[in-house]
Design an enzyme around this catalytic site. Structure first.
Site, PDB file in Angstrom:
ATOM      1  N   ASP A 199      -2.568   3.560 -79.283  1.00 25.15           N
ATOM      2  CA  ASP A 199      -1.170   3.842 -78.950  1.00 25.15           C
ATOM      3  C   ASP A 199      -0.494   4.656 -80.045  1.00 25.15           C
ATOM      4  OD1 ASP A 199      -1.705   2.356 -76.784  1.00 25.15           O
ATOM      5  OD2 ASP A 199      -0.290   0.732 -77.223  1.00 25.15           O
ATOM      6  N   SER A 213       5.187   5.224 -39.292  1.00 22.74           N
ATOM      7  CA  SER A 213       4.830   3.872 -39.713  1.00 22.74           C
ATOM      8  C   SER A 213       3.536   3.462 -39.024  1.00 22.74           C
ATOM      9  CB  SER A 213       5.958   2.906 -39.396  1.00 22.74           C
ATOM     10  OG  SER A 213       6.240   2.987 -38.033  1.00 22.74           O
ATOM     11  N   LYS A 245      -3.015  -2.763 -47.950  1.00 23.96           N
ATOM     12  CA  LYS A 245      -1.674  -2.335 -47.550  1.00 23.96           C
ATOM     13  C   LYS A 245      -0.714  -2.725 -48.668  1.00 23.96           C
ATOM     14  CE  LYS A 245       1.641  -2.097 -43.831  1.00 23.96           C
ATOM     15  NZ  LYS A 245       2.825  -2.261 -44.663  1.00 23.96           N
ATOM     16  N   LYS A 248      -8.253   2.812 -40.973  1.00 27.41           N
ATOM     17  CA  LYS A 248      -8.000   4.172 -40.471  1.00 27.41           C
ATOM     18  C   LYS A 248      -9.315   4.755 -39.975  1.00 27.41           C
ATOM     19  CE  LYS A 248      -4.497   4.827 -44.049  1.00 27.41           C
ATOM     20  NZ  LYS A 248      -4.139   5.453 -45.329  1.00 27.41           N
ATOM     21  N   CYS A 300      17.354 -42.919 -63.137  1.00 28.41           N
ATOM     22  CA  CYS A 300      16.090 -42.670 -62.449  1.00 28.41           C
ATOM     23  C   CYS A 300      16.174 -43.244 -61.033  1.00 28.41           C
ATOM     24  CB  CYS A 300      14.934 -43.313 -63.213  1.00 28.41           C
ATOM     25  SG  CYS A 300      13.385 -43.258 -62.294  1.00 28.41           S
ATOM     26  N   CYS A 306      13.310 -46.322 -60.881  1.00 28.10           N
ATOM     27  CA  CYS A 306      13.403 -47.592 -61.615  1.00 28.10           C
ATOM     28  C   CYS A 306      14.817 -47.908 -62.090  1.00 28.10           C
ATOM     29  CB  CYS A 306      12.441 -47.594 -62.798  1.00 28.10           C
ATOM     30  SG  CYS A 306      12.997 -46.559 -64.162  1.00 28.10           S
TER      31      CYS A 306
HETATM   32  S1  IVH Z   1      -0.911   5.140 -44.148  1.00 29.74           S
HETATM   33  C1  IVH Z   1       0.794   7.343 -40.499  1.00 29.74           C
HETATM   34  N1  IVH Z   1      -1.930   3.516 -45.914  1.00 29.74           N
HETATM   35  O1  IVH Z   1       2.876   1.012 -44.681  1.00 29.74           O
HETATM   36  C2  IVH Z   1       0.750   6.151 -41.369  1.00 29.74           C
HETATM   37  N2  IVH Z   1       0.353   3.244 -45.341  1.00 29.74           N
HETATM   38  O2  IVH Z   1       3.992   0.856 -41.786  1.00 29.74           O
HETATM   39  C3  IVH Z   1       0.887   6.514 -42.775  1.00 29.74           C
HETATM   40  N3  IVH Z   1       1.478   1.434 -46.552  1.00 29.74           N
HETATM   41  O3  IVH Z   1       5.527   3.189 -44.778  1.00 29.74           O
HETATM   42  C4  IVH Z   1       0.770   5.372 -43.652  1.00 29.74           C
HETATM   43  N4  IVH Z   1      -0.248   0.816 -47.755  1.00 29.74           N
HETATM   44  O4  IVH Z   1       4.530   2.648 -47.002  1.00 29.74           O
HETATM   45  C5  IVH Z   1      -0.830   3.850 -45.230  1.00 29.74           C
HETATM   46  N5  IVH Z   1      -2.969   2.167 -47.493  1.00 29.74           N
HETATM   47  C6  IVH Z   1      -1.868   2.507 -46.809  1.00 29.74           C
HETATM   48  C7  IVH Z   1      -0.648   1.835 -46.974  1.00 29.74           C
HETATM   49  C8  IVH Z   1       0.451   2.229 -46.210  1.00 29.74           C
HETATM   50  C9  IVH Z   1       1.025   0.603 -47.502  1.00 29.74           C
HETATM   51  C10 IVH Z   1       2.854   1.401 -46.012  1.00 29.74           C
HETATM   52  C11 IVH Z   1       3.536   2.746 -46.024  1.00 29.74           C
HETATM   53  C12 IVH Z   1       4.162   2.927 -44.691  1.00 29.74           C
HETATM   54  C13 IVH Z   1       3.945   1.622 -44.027  1.00 29.74           C
HETATM   55  C14 IVH Z   1       3.569   1.872 -42.605  1.00 29.74           C
END
Ligand code: IVH
Length: 675
Positions: A36, A85, A118, A294, A412, A415
């Site tokens: 560091d 999402s 996730k 995915k 207590c 007791c």
């Molecule tokens: S892929 C088209 N991969 O989950 C989808 N999302 O509900 C693109 N998230 O807002 C997201 N870990 O913030 C993806 N390994 C991951 C993830 C992830 C967390 C969150 C992300 C997104 C939400 C989707």
């Protein structure tokens, strides 16, 4: 002149690249190659040159991670490709249905998936133009987010510029900002000492830190980033085949990718991954709320497309929630082994962290006051891993008009003895000692616990009955139990009574360390018990030792020593020990680690401080020799120090010894004294 400036420019470029490489090694690879202090020196050198040549400062200089002026407000950024999402699956059946839809959609039997944690943080987008980080934004509503570039720049694991000679024209990297659990705990500790509000979880802490208008505050908050995909890109190098190739490519550009990312095939492998990560969840350095599956092939992803706001080719498989909302019906007070009164919330049953929870700890009176918890409130309950469920906070909007304030009783509840709170303690304690049935039960349970005398099958229900029926008052009474007394207890068949008796019999042969630990002496945990057993070798030496003698044992300080002395001064405790021995509880004894009897040791009660380099002995050797003769070696000089042993290059400790009038020895003097 120009030549000179060009030279400086080159020097700055090299220095910046060097510093960012060390940042990458430290924050992304977790594998630093310099100290560091060396890093600080490089950084200061860069700052110094930039101060002299401000016209040469670039946007991607490591010095520009902090130092931007506070903003008045965040401006908006439109995501040219929407940030979508994910759909969720909450059980195996939903994952199976997901896999089936994919197989049918692609007309194949088996699909390759990229599987990832996730992350439980905040989605962000990072735009690099010509290899330089231009903008960073929150997800917002998916179409419009907020420009938080200055804050994101403070995150050391986010590259300010991309490595390599030919950076992509345009690259948008997407991922999650989070706060590591360790950084979250440290932050809350700091908040507490500053008298400021604690954050409920790492996600809230990360969100609160990112939404600061003053980037200097964000910089103090140690955030982390993990990439999980790309948005827009004009990049000839970008892999076109598989998501996993894209991730490897991002890693080659120095973006952090979670170690837990994998490629697997078929439904069963998805479910195995879910369980493996689930089992590791509490050990991971960051919080996750599930895993993401995915489809790995990018052409298959395209074929599957999207439904409304989510891709068809991916799904989040969520873990059971660790927080839930419920009603606090009442507050009870539990009495622990050491008499501590712990307020416990009785809750309307709620499913959280995979189990139904009906009780949660409120810790102590200060915590109840700080969180302003009242009976009748709607509360957030958290259960993470093996830890006891706790009340995190109150939903104030839902407070009923008749919510009742709770006060810790001054007697207590078991007791009736007076409960007192010592000024330096957070809890009130029952002063009933072993006359208090609650403390007695806990003491017996502790005595029988696995790391103590290890009596299998002696659980709390059984101990409750034994104490309530007055057949057991102390741990020694366990060894006097007969089959009839036991078999008379509720739900106790002859067979189980026999098993218990056998387990009790077996526990008679133990070790001194376990026995000391089993006594449940305040401040004496397993490690201290072991230390005492190795150093003293015999129980009677421990019983007879005074505080001074005990403190000659490494790691035994005045507080622990006093607890031991107080415990053995109590006639009742010595009586129980005698009964235990008389009942046949035994262990092997030995002469102890120090050869000399401590009371006969020549340095007994003397404290030494070692400073500087001694001519022939290392400090460690000198320490061992002093301790072997019964002396104690301390790190700092005080009025209580008897001798300061000085070598060459001794500093302030020597001066302090002189000013306090402590005797000063050199190595020769020490050796003479030893003889
Ligand atoms: S892929 C088209 N991969 O989950 C989808 N999302 O509900 C693109 N998230 O807002 C997201 N870990 O913030 C993806 N390994 C991951 C993830 C992830 C967390 C969150 C992300 C997104 C939400 C989707």
């Amino acid at each position: 002149m120009n030549e000179h400036i060009d030279k400086i420019k080159l020097q700055l470029e090299a220095l910046r690249a060097d510093i960012e490489l060390h940042n990458y090694r430290y924050y992304v690879l977790d594998n630093p190659t310099i100290l560091d202090a060396e890093f600080d020196q490089l950084f200061r050198e860069l700052q110094r040159i930039e101060q002299n040549y401000p016209q040469l400062i670039t946007a991607d200089s490591p010095t520009q991670r902090v130092g931007a002026a506070p903003l008045k407000a965040f401006t908006q950024i439109t995501h040219r490709i929407a940030m979508l999402s994910l759909n969720n699956a909450f059980d195996d059946a939903e994952v199976e249905a997901f896999n089936r839809r994919i197989c049918e959609g692609l007309s194949i039997d088996c699909v390759e998936y990229a599987v990832e944690p996730k992350f439980d943080g905040l989605a962000i987008s990072l735009c690099y133009e010509g290899g330089m980080l231009k903008t960073g934004a929150t997800r917002g509503d998916g179409n419009i987010g907020e420009d938080i570039t200055v804050n994101l720049k403070t995150i050391k694991s986010i590259p300010l510029s991309l490595p390599g000679k030919q950076p992509p024209t345009l690259l948008e990297v997407r991922g999650e900002v989070l706060m590591l659990k360790a950084d979250f705990l440290a932050l809350n500790q700091r908040q507490l000492t500053k008298g400021e509000k604690e954050f409920a979880n790492p996600r809230n802490a990360a969100a609160g830190s990112l939404r600061q208008l003053d980037p200097a505050i964000t910089a103090h908050r140690r955030l982390t980033f993990f990439a999980y995909g790309v948005g827009r890109n004009e990049d000839s190098q970008m892999p076109k085949d598989k998501h996993s190739d894209v991730m490897n490519y991002l890693a080659s550009l120095h973006f952090p990718i979670a170690k837990e990312c994998q490629v697997v095939t078929g439904l069963q492998a998805l479910l195995t991954y879910y369980r493996t990560i689930g089992a590791k969840r509490d050990q991971l350095p960051y919080a996750i709320d599930g895993v993401v599956y995915k489809v790995n092939s990018l052409s298959q992803q395209e074929q599957l497309g999207f439904v409304s706001r989510a891709p068809r080719f991916a799904i989040a498989h969520k873990f059971p929630a660790q927080e839930a909302i419920t009603q606090l019906l009442d507050i009870d007070v539990q009495v622990g082994r050491t008499g501590a009164l712990t307020p416990v919330a009785r809750l309307k049953p709620v499913f959280v962290g995979g189990v139904t929870v009906t009780n949660a700890t409120l810790h102590n009176a200060d915590e109840i006051e700080r969180k302003d918890v009242r009976i009748g409130d709607t509360v957030i309950v958290r259960r993470a891993g093996d830890v006891i469920p706790e009340v995190v906070s109150v939903v104030l909007d839902k407070r009923p008009f008749d919510a009742r304030v709770f006060t810790i009783p001054d007697h207590c509840p078991v007791c009736g003895a007076k409960a007192v709170r010592l000024p330096e303690e957070a809890v009130s304690r029952c002063t009933g000692g072993l006359f208090c049935p609650a403390q007695r039960k806990q003491a017996i349970l502790h005595f029988a616990s696995r790391r103590a005398l290890d009596i299998e099958g002696l659980g709390d229900k059984l101990v409750d009955q034994m104490v309530d029926n007055a057949i057991v008052h102390t741990p020694a009474d366990l060894y006097k139990l007969g089959i009839t007394a036991l078999a008379n207890l509720e739900r106790m068949a002859d067979k189980s009574a026999n098993n218990i008796l056998q387990a009790i019999e077996k526990s008679k042969h133990t070790t001194l360390a376990r026995f000391i630990y089993a006594l449940g002496i305040r401040n004496v945990g397993e490690a201290t018990a072991k230390e005492l057993a190795t150093h003293l070798g015999k129980l009677d030496r421990l019983i007879e030792a005074n505080s001074e003698r005990l403190q000659q044992i490494p790691d035994i300080g005045p507080v622990v020593a006093q607890s031991l002395v107080d415990f053995f001064a109590e006639a009742h405790n010595r009586e129980v020990i005698e009964q235990l021995r008389a009942c046949g509880v035994h262990w092997e004894e030995h002469e102890g680690k120090s050869v000399l009897m401590l009371e006969a040791a020549p340095f007994s009660g003397k404290t030494f401080v070692l400073t500087g380099t001694l001519p022939t002995m290392s400090r460690e050797e000198a320490k061992e020799k002093i301790e072997a003769l019964g002396g104690k070696v301390s790190g700092s000089v005080s009025k209580k120090t008897d001798y300061v042993v000085v070598g060459t290059d001794s500093g302030s400790k020597y001066d302090k010894a002189v000013s306090l009038g402590v005797r000063i020895l050199d190595e020769e003097g020490l050796l003479t004294l030893m003889q």
